[in-house]
Write an enzyme that holds these catalytic residues in place. Structure first.
Site, PDB file in Angstrom:
ATOM      1  N   GLY A 119       0.796  -1.230   0.000  1.00 32.57           N
ATOM      2  CA  GLY A 119       0.000   0.000   0.000  1.00 32.57           C
ATOM      3  C   GLY A 119       0.826   1.276   0.000  1.00 32.57           C
ATOM      4  N   LEU A 122       4.678   0.899  -4.184  1.00 30.12           N
ATOM      5  CA  LEU A 122       5.924   0.345  -4.727  1.00 30.12           C
ATOM      6  C   LEU A 122       5.660  -0.879  -5.608  1.00 30.12           C
ATOM      7  CD1 LEU A 122       8.274   0.693  -1.631  1.00 30.12           C
ATOM      8  CD2 LEU A 122       7.743   2.331  -3.412  1.00 30.12           C
ATOM      9  N   GLU A 158      -3.706  -7.831 -14.688  1.00 25.20           N
ATOM     10  CA  GLU A 158      -4.146  -6.723 -13.826  1.00 25.20           C
ATOM     11  C   GLU A 158      -5.356  -6.007 -14.436  1.00 25.20           C
ATOM     12  OE1 GLU A 158      -1.866  -5.544 -11.049  1.00 25.20           O
ATOM     13  OE2 GLU A 158      -3.483  -4.213 -10.425  1.00 25.20           O
ATOM     14  N   ASP A 170       4.719  -0.469 -14.146  1.00 22.46           N
ATOM     15  CA  ASP A 170       5.076  -1.219 -12.946  1.00 22.46           C
ATOM     16  C   ASP A 170       5.613  -2.612 -13.285  1.00 22.46           C
ATOM     17  OD1 ASP A 170       3.946   1.025 -11.858  1.00 22.46           O
ATOM     18  OD2 ASP A 170       2.110   0.040 -11.198  1.00 22.46           O
TER      19      ASP A 170
HETATM   20  C1  GLA Z   1       0.209   3.580 -11.068  1.00 21.18           C
HETATM   21  C2  GLA Z   1      -0.030   2.706 -12.303  1.00 21.18           C
HETATM   22  C3  GLA Z   1       1.055   2.942 -13.356  1.00 21.18           C
HETATM   23  C4  GLA Z   1       1.223   4.426 -13.651  1.00 21.18           C
HETATM   24  C5  GLA Z   1       1.359   5.221 -12.345  1.00 21.18           C
HETATM   25  C6  GLA Z   1       1.397   6.711 -12.586  1.00 21.18           C
HETATM   26  O1  GLA Z   1       1.393   3.173 -10.417  1.00 21.18           O
HETATM   27  O2  GLA Z   1      -0.029   1.351 -11.946  1.00 21.18           O
HETATM   28  O3  GLA Z   1       0.736   2.234 -14.541  1.00 21.18           O
HETATM   29  O4  GLA Z   1       0.175   4.916 -14.439  1.00 21.18           O
HETATM   30  O5  GLA Z   1       0.308   4.936 -11.446  1.00 21.18           O
HETATM   31  O6  GLA Z   1       2.540   7.071 -13.276  1.00 21.18           O
END
Ligand code: GLA
Length: 384
Positions: A119, A122, A158, A170
């Site tokens: 949360g 990260l 996801e 991510d």
């Molecule tokens: C979240 C989403 C990413 C990206 C960021 C903002 O972490 O999972 O895909 O859009 O927000 O940069």
């Protein structure tokens, strides 16, 4: 490492077999926020906080998952993958995507735990998805699935199974990261390049705001929709060569949006400017000018806070305090926003003072205790 030993011991005790061990890291992003779903650029790195998985195949089609940190388990089957609205969906979603892609899956046992604070923004979920993808690749596909394909399967898991409309950053960072490097990723073409980050004398420090506002998910989707609406307006005036904010320039926004739709203008202008900042930032990184790099991080935060409006008082406060501490090159909120962490580049010999000042002043102003995490970059998802 203690955690991998205890995961192995739990796995052996439960399943009477030796597991394969996988490490799948979380990520930071130095600059380039809310640009991934706008076909822009991001500059993330995989970090030394990770999910560790002990995995093994089964002779039947059952799926046994155990989340040791949560002390919860899930049992199901590869024949029927149904959404649970729990952490198990991150694993089931990847199995589902492998099946849909015509790749091999099978019954398997997974015991996992980790060191990524949950949360805090990260990307523990992306790390878990990539870890499961790597497990399926190693156990049932003889390691033949390409890394980039695993990234795409995690993202689809996801988006489709878990139901979160995130971009690709991510998963990409967690899978493709490299120690001592950040990744400059073009989210349109998925072309990427590693930029060396010389961390001698510098630390990446995350300050956790300790808040997660309930707005986070709905506002994320709203921002995506606002950007798309802005693109449509520019497209109507400029023609079909405009497909995303990547094709849009500031003069176009000034002409077609500024008067007509001031809110959409601010959203779109932030993204166009953030892409520009990132390209400049990469040059500064390559020439070792961390001071100039840090100024662009502050610029990014300003845009996220005032134009894109995805910050919150606690994050703004963390950045405001950081600005006043000696030895800080720059800082900004990181990730989706409305809570989570700020990322700061701090001179190593000022780390102790930075830690003390941040804790003290944040507590005095908000009554909340910030948690600080010092991170190193590391290699992406890998078998141990
Ligand atoms: C979240 C989403 C990413 C990206 C960021 C903002 O972490 O999972 O895909 O859009 O927000 O940069």
């Amino acid at each position: 490492m203690e955690l991998t030993h205890s995961l192995t011991a739990t796995f052996r005790a439960q399943f009477n077999a030796d597991p394969l061990l996988i490490c799948s890291p979380g990520r930071v992003n130095l600059i380039g926020e809310h640009t991934d779903y706008n076909e822009g650029f991001v500059l993330p790195a995989a970090i030394d906080k990770a999910i560790y998985l002990a995995v093994g195949p089964r002779s039947d089609s059952q799926l046994h998952f155990e989340a040791v940190d949560l002390q919860q388990s899930y049992t199901g089957s590869t024949d029927r993958l149904t959404k649970t609205n729990s952490w198990a969906d991150y694993l089931l979603g990847v199995v589902d995507q492998f099946q849909k892609a015509g790749l091999a899956t099978g019954g398997m046992n997974v015991v996992f735990g980790g060191t990524i604070p949950i949360g805090s923004g990260l990307s523990s979920s992306a790390a878990l998805e990539n870890g499961v993808g790597m497990a399926l690749n190693e156990l049932f596909n003889r390691g033949t699935v390409d890394r980039l394909d695993m990234v795409k399967l995690s993202k689809q898991a996801e988006n489709q199974f878990v139901g979160v409309q995130c971009g690709i950053m991510d998963m990409f960072a967690s899978m493709m990261g490299r120690a001592n490097h950040v990744i400059k990723l073009d989210c349109r073409s998925l072309e990427y390049a590693y930029a060396r980050i010389n961390m001698a004398g510098v630390r990446i420090v995350l300050c956790d705001s300790r808040v997660k506002h309930s707005l986070a998910e709905s506002e994320y989707n709203t921002r995506r929709a606002e950007c798309e609406a802005g693109v449509k307006m520019v497209q109507a005036a400029e023609g079909d060569t405009i497909r995303s904010l990547r094709d849009v320039t500031m003069p176009m926004l000034d002409k077609h949006l500024n008067q007509q739709e001031p809110l959409l203008y601010r959203r779109c202008a932030y993204v166009v400017q953030e892409n520009k900042r990132l390209l400049e930032a990469v040059n500064h990184l390559e020439s070792g000018n961390l001071y100039a790099f840090g100024q662009l991080m502050y610029g990014s935060h300003e845009g996220l806070s005032k134009m894109y409006e995805v910050s919150c008082p606690e994050l703004d406060m963390l950045v405001d305090i950081a600005r006043t501490v000696p030895g800080v090159f720059g800082g900004r909120m990181m990730g989706g926003g409305f809570g989570g962490c700020t990322i700061n580049l701090v001179q190593a010999d000022e780390l102790e003072n930075f830690t003390n000042v941040m804790r003290k002043r944040f507590l005095a102003r908000t009554g909340l205790e910030t948690l600080l995490h010092v991170c190193q970059t590391q290699n992406g998802t890998h078998v141990l």
